[in-house]
Design a protein around this motif. Structure first.
Motif, PDB file in Angstrom:
ATOM      1  N   TRP A 116       0.534  -1.582  -0.228  1.00 21.56           N
ATOM      2  CA  TRP A 116      -0.337  -0.093   0.251  1.00 21.56           C
ATOM      3  C   TRP A 116       0.897   1.630  -0.422  1.00 21.56           C
ATOM      4  O   TRP A 116       1.605   1.163   0.507  1.00 21.56           O
ATOM      5  CB  TRP A 116      -0.725  -0.693   1.089  1.00 21.56           C
ATOM      6  CG  TRP A 116      -2.350  -0.992   0.853  1.00 21.56           C
ATOM      7  CD1 TRP A 116      -2.012  -2.396   1.556  1.00 21.56           C
ATOM      8  CD2 TRP A 116      -2.870  -1.237   0.642  1.00 21.56           C
ATOM      9  NE1 TRP A 116      -3.106  -2.691   1.467  1.00 21.56           N
ATOM     10  CE2 TRP A 116      -3.990  -2.204   1.056  1.00 21.56           C
ATOM     11  CE3 TRP A 116      -4.068   0.854   0.713  1.00 21.56           C
ATOM     12  CZ2 TRP A 116      -5.650  -2.212   0.993  1.00 21.56           C
ATOM     13  CZ3 TRP A 116      -5.437   0.382   0.249  1.00 21.56           C
ATOM     14  CH2 TRP A 116      -5.878  -1.371  -0.228  1.00 21.56           C
ATOM     15  N   ARG A 127       0.635   5.977  -0.298  1.00 25.24           N
ATOM     16  CA  ARG A 127       0.167   7.181  -0.451  1.00 25.24           C
ATOM     17  C   ARG A 127       1.445   8.418  -0.847  1.00 25.24           C
ATOM     18  O   ARG A 127       1.605   8.338   0.358  1.00 25.24           O
ATOM     19  CB  ARG A 127      -0.814   6.587   1.244  1.00 25.24           C
ATOM     20  CG  ARG A 127      -1.903   8.026   0.871  1.00 25.24           C
ATOM     21  CD  ARG A 127      -2.873   7.598   2.013  1.00 25.24           C
ATOM     22  NE  ARG A 127      -3.919   9.152   1.996  1.00 25.24           N
ATOM     23  CZ  ARG A 127      -4.841   9.245   2.864  1.00 25.24           C
ATOM     24  NH1 ARG A 127      -5.221   7.801   3.794  1.00 25.24           N
ATOM     25  NH2 ARG A 127      -5.769  10.258   2.312  1.00 25.24           N
ATOM     26  N   TYR A 128       1.263   8.956  -1.032  1.00 28.45           N
ATOM     27  CA  TYR A 128       1.610  10.610  -0.909  1.00 28.45           C
ATOM     28  C   TYR A 128      -0.436  11.577  -1.500  1.00 28.45           C
ATOM     29  O   TYR A 128      -0.237  11.042  -2.580  1.00 28.45           O
ATOM     30  CB  TYR A 128       3.229  10.036  -2.122  1.00 28.45           C
ATOM     31  CG  TYR A 128       2.370   9.926  -3.287  1.00 28.45           C
ATOM     32  CD1 TYR A 128       2.708  10.401  -3.943  1.00 28.45           C
ATOM     33  CD2 TYR A 128       3.091   8.317  -3.652  1.00 28.45           C
ATOM     34  CE1 TYR A 128       2.903  10.204  -5.775  1.00 28.45           C
ATOM     35  CE2 TYR A 128       3.402   7.779  -4.552  1.00 28.45           C
ATOM     36  CZ  TYR A 128       3.023   9.022  -5.340  1.00 28.45           C
ATOM     37  OH  TYR A 128       3.044   7.966  -6.757  1.00 28.45           O
ATOM     38  N   ASP A 144      -4.209  13.254  -3.512  1.00 32.29           N
ATOM     39  CA  ASP A 144      -3.993  12.671  -3.064  1.00 32.29           C
ATOM     40  C   ASP A 144      -4.254  11.120  -3.659  1.00 32.29           C
ATOM     41  O   ASP A 144      -4.949  10.597  -3.766  1.00 32.29           O
ATOM     42  CB  ASP A 144      -4.942  12.511  -1.414  1.00 32.29           C
ATOM     43  CG  ASP A 144      -4.630  11.320  -0.915  1.00 32.29           C
ATOM     44  OD1 ASP A 144      -4.024  11.108  -0.273  1.00 32.29           O
ATOM     45  OD2 ASP A 144      -6.142  11.036   0.033  1.00 32.29           O
ATOM     46  N   TRP A 145      -2.829  10.359  -3.575  1.00 27.24           N
ATOM     47  CA  TRP A 145      -2.802   9.300  -4.384  1.00 27.24           C
ATOM     48  C   TRP A 145      -2.869   8.136  -3.154  1.00 27.24           C
ATOM     49  O   TRP A 145      -1.786   8.054  -2.384  1.00 27.24           O
ATOM     50  CB  TRP A 145      -1.391   8.991  -5.289  1.00 27.24           C
ATOM     51  CG  TRP A 145      -1.327   9.987  -5.977  1.00 27.24           C
ATOM     52  CD1 TRP A 145      -0.391  11.096  -6.326  1.00 27.24           C
ATOM     53  CD2 TRP A 145      -1.851   9.860  -7.308  1.00 27.24           C
ATOM     54  NE1 TRP A 145      -0.855  11.592  -8.096  1.00 27.24           N
ATOM     55  CE2 TRP A 145      -2.137  10.409  -8.502  1.00 27.24           C
ATOM     56  CE3 TRP A 145      -3.478   8.779  -7.903  1.00 27.24           C
ATOM     57  CZ2 TRP A 145      -2.276  10.912  -9.814  1.00 27.24           C
ATOM     58  CZ3 TRP A 145      -4.243   9.389  -9.438  1.00 27.24           C
ATOM     59  CH2 TRP A 145      -3.804  10.289  -9.983  1.00 27.24           C
ATOM     60  N   VAL A 146      -3.952   6.979  -3.216  1.00 24.44           N
ATOM     61  CA  VAL A 146      -3.880   5.756  -3.016  1.00 24.44           C
ATOM     62  C   VAL A 146      -3.277   4.792  -3.494  1.00 24.44           C
ATOM     63  O   VAL A 146      -4.545   4.550  -4.514  1.00 24.44           O
ATOM     64  CB  VAL A 146      -4.897   6.040  -1.662  1.00 24.44           C
ATOM     65  CG1 VAL A 146      -4.384   4.606  -1.230  1.00 24.44           C
ATOM     66  CG2 VAL A 146      -4.797   7.299  -0.774  1.00 24.44           C
ATOM     67  N   ASN A 184      -2.356   0.395  -4.567  1.00 22.60           N
ATOM     68  CA  ASN A 184      -2.022  -1.101  -3.345  1.00 22.60           C
ATOM     69  C   ASN A 184      -2.217  -1.721  -4.671  1.00 22.60           C
ATOM     70  O   ASN A 184      -2.844  -2.105  -5.784  1.00 22.60           O
ATOM     71  CB  ASN A 184      -3.728  -1.530  -3.264  1.00 22.60           C
ATOM     72  CG  ASN A 184      -4.006  -2.795  -2.013  1.00 22.60           C
ATOM     73  OD1 ASN A 184      -4.857  -3.493  -3.019  1.00 22.60           O
ATOM     74  ND2 ASN A 184      -2.924  -3.691  -1.798  1.00 22.60           N
ATOM     75  N   TRP A 238      -6.623   4.980  -5.875  1.00 24.98           N
ATOM     76  CA  TRP A 238      -7.279   6.416  -5.324  1.00 24.98           C
ATOM     77  C   TRP A 238      -6.943   7.328  -5.397  1.00 24.98           C
ATOM     78  O   TRP A 238      -6.050   7.782  -5.434  1.00 24.98           O
ATOM     79  CB  TRP A 238      -8.178   5.734  -3.851  1.00 24.98           C
ATOM     80  CG  TRP A 238      -8.934   4.916  -3.625  1.00 24.98           C
ATOM     81  CD1 TRP A 238     -10.255   4.524  -3.355  1.00 24.98           C
ATOM     82  CD2 TRP A 238      -9.009   3.250  -3.289  1.00 24.98           C
ATOM     83  NE1 TRP A 238     -10.501   2.803  -3.162  1.00 24.98           N
ATOM     84  CE2 TRP A 238      -9.295   2.481  -2.858  1.00 24.98           C
ATOM     85  CE3 TRP A 238      -7.447   2.738  -3.340  1.00 24.98           C
ATOM     86  CZ2 TRP A 238      -9.298   1.143  -2.432  1.00 24.98           C
ATOM     87  CZ3 TRP A 238      -7.261   1.197  -3.015  1.00 24.98           C
ATOM     88  CH2 TRP A 238      -8.611   0.601  -2.364  1.00 24.98           C
ATOM     89  N   ASN A 289      -3.452  -1.269   4.513  1.00 35.52           N
ATOM     90  CA  ASN A 289      -3.920  -0.712   4.296  1.00 35.52           C
ATOM     91  C   ASN A 289      -4.588   0.892   5.633  1.00 35.52           C
ATOM     92  O   ASN A 289      -3.733   1.759   5.579  1.00 35.52           O
ATOM     93  CB  ASN A 289      -5.561  -0.086   3.600  1.00 35.52           C
ATOM     94  CG  ASN A 289      -6.368  -0.761   4.523  1.00 35.52           C
ATOM     95  OD1 ASN A 289      -5.751  -2.237   5.141  1.00 35.52           O
ATOM     96  ND2 ASN A 289      -6.972  -0.236   5.417  1.00 35.52           N
ATOM     97  N   VAL A 299      -0.554   3.199   5.711  1.00 34.99           N
ATOM     98  CA  VAL A 299      -0.677   4.292   5.141  1.00 34.99           C
ATOM     99  C   VAL A 299      -2.177   4.979   5.584  1.00 34.99           C
ATOM    100  O   VAL A 299      -2.550   6.248   5.041  1.00 34.99           O
ATOM    101  CB  VAL A 299      -1.400   4.050   3.503  1.00 34.99           C
ATOM    102  CG1 VAL A 299      -0.169   3.294   3.062  1.00 34.99           C
ATOM    103  CG2 VAL A 299      -1.812   3.330   2.765  1.00 34.99           C
ATOM    104  N   PHE A 329      -5.251   4.758   5.857  1.00 38.14           N
ATOM    105  CA  PHE A 329      -6.142   4.727   4.292  1.00 38.14           C
ATOM    106  C   PHE A 329      -7.408   4.113   4.803  1.00 38.14           C
ATOM    107  O   PHE A 329      -7.210   2.716   5.594  1.00 38.14           O
ATOM    108  CB  PHE A 329      -5.824   3.870   3.207  1.00 38.14           C
ATOM    109  CG  PHE A 329      -7.095   4.697   2.456  1.00 38.14           C
ATOM    110  CD1 PHE A 329      -7.356   5.954   1.852  1.00 38.14           C
ATOM    111  CD2 PHE A 329      -7.334   3.452   1.591  1.00 38.14           C
ATOM    112  CE1 PHE A 329      -8.596   5.657   0.848  1.00 38.14           C
ATOM    113  CE2 PHE A 329      -8.613   2.867   0.786  1.00 38.14           C
ATOM    114  CZ  PHE A 329      -8.784   4.589  -0.124  1.00 38.14           C
TER     115      PHE A 329
END
Length: 300
Positions: A94, A96-97, A191-193, A195, A220, A280, A283, A285
């Motif tokens: 996972w 996210r940034y 906001d990128w997530v 997986n 996402w 998840n 991160v 989320f």
């Protein structure tokens, strides 16, 4: 007579391997690369046209700045990336940034066949050759905005691009791909997530069109699921000593990278509040899934 029937929650086991790392770049020196020895599970490694910057930040004072050098020659591409590595291979990640899209972002129409730009690339073993790999890229819309699509290697021997999650034919349905960067995103943070999970289903190369794996690629954007691939055939056969093996995964990658379409002007993209892990929760989320509970149903 009424009968009580108990429907019990089914518990799904998770991987015993866990990993978690975060970096807001606040302890790094502007102008240099992020700390190389970041943690016991994650390390920032090589940088190319990327540096810690205090020009702009989502939180705090610092972020990572990626400078893509501009050139009005449409046959010229551009390049900026930050590499990283893990302590071992992970079959699920996972990531996210936050990513700042500059006001002058335009996905131009270059000379030649390739016009994609990179968002993230992951691999296991060596970067060169047919090692396990999965990546996310941007492809140009006619407006100058960017579609988002995924690529992976089928059975570790050939790379295919998939624009349409519902059609596993290579290079299919670009118009069905989601918009990754729109003009409305310019001057904002995305906001990128992300997986990704490797497939555990072996697929022969002769069956790659009809066969489906259980690999996952999900993205996402600002909380909305825009890419949802759950049948990727990114299985990697091979011995335990090479880059393959059932359930094998990724131990290295890079952010951004080549922009094969290039840019007319110098274009600075920023990344901040980087999170990576094997769940998840790592991160921060929350998945929008129903919670299974014990249920008592009365049957007459």
């Amino acid at each position: 007579m009424k009968e009580l029937v108990f429907l019990l929650t089914v518990l799904i086991p998770v991987s015993s391997f866990s990993m978690e790392f975060s970096d807001s770049f606040e302890t790094d020196t502007p102008g240099g690369r992020p700390d190389a020895d970041s943690s016991s599970v994650f390390n920032w490694t090589d940088s190319s046209s990327a540096r810690v910057s205090n020009d702009r930040a989502y939180t705090g004072q610092n972020s990572m700045s990626f400078t893509f050098e501009g050139n009005i020659d449409t046959s010229k591409d551009s390049f900026s990336e930050q590499r990283f590595s893990f302590d071992k291979k992970y079959s699920e990640l996972w990531i996210r940034y936050k990513m700042w899209v500059p006001e002058n972002y335009v996905h131009r129409n270059p000379d030649g066949a390739s016009n994609n730009k990179g968002l993230i690339n992951l691999w296991g073993g060596s970067y060169s050759g047919y090692t396990p790999a999965v990546s996310l890229h941007f492809e140009r819309k006619s407006t100058g905005e960017s579609y988002l699509y995924s690529a992976w290697r089928a059975n570790g021997t050939a790379t295919f691009n998939f624009y349409d999650p519902n059609n596993l034919t290579p290079n299919s349905g670009l118009s069905n791909a989601p918009v990754g960067i729109s003009f409305a995103d310019r001057g904002t943070w995305i906001d990128w997530v992300i997986n990704v999970k490797t497939s555990t289903v072996p697929i022969a190369m002769s069956d790659w069109k009809s066969g489906q794996g259980n690999g996952v690629v999900r993205v996402w954007k600002n909380g909305s699921l825009i890419l949802n691939i759950f049948n990727a055939h990114n299985y990697y056969g091979g011995s335990s000593n090479d880059a393959g093996g059932s359930g094998d995964g990724w131990n290295a990658g890079y952010l951004l990278g080549w922009a094969n379409s290039g840019f007319d002007e110098d274009t600075n993209i920023y990344i901040d509040d980087f999170l990576i892990g094997s769940t998840n929760e790592a991160v921060d989320f929350e998945l929008n899934q129903p919670v299974l509970e014990n249920v008592i149903k009365i049957i007459n």
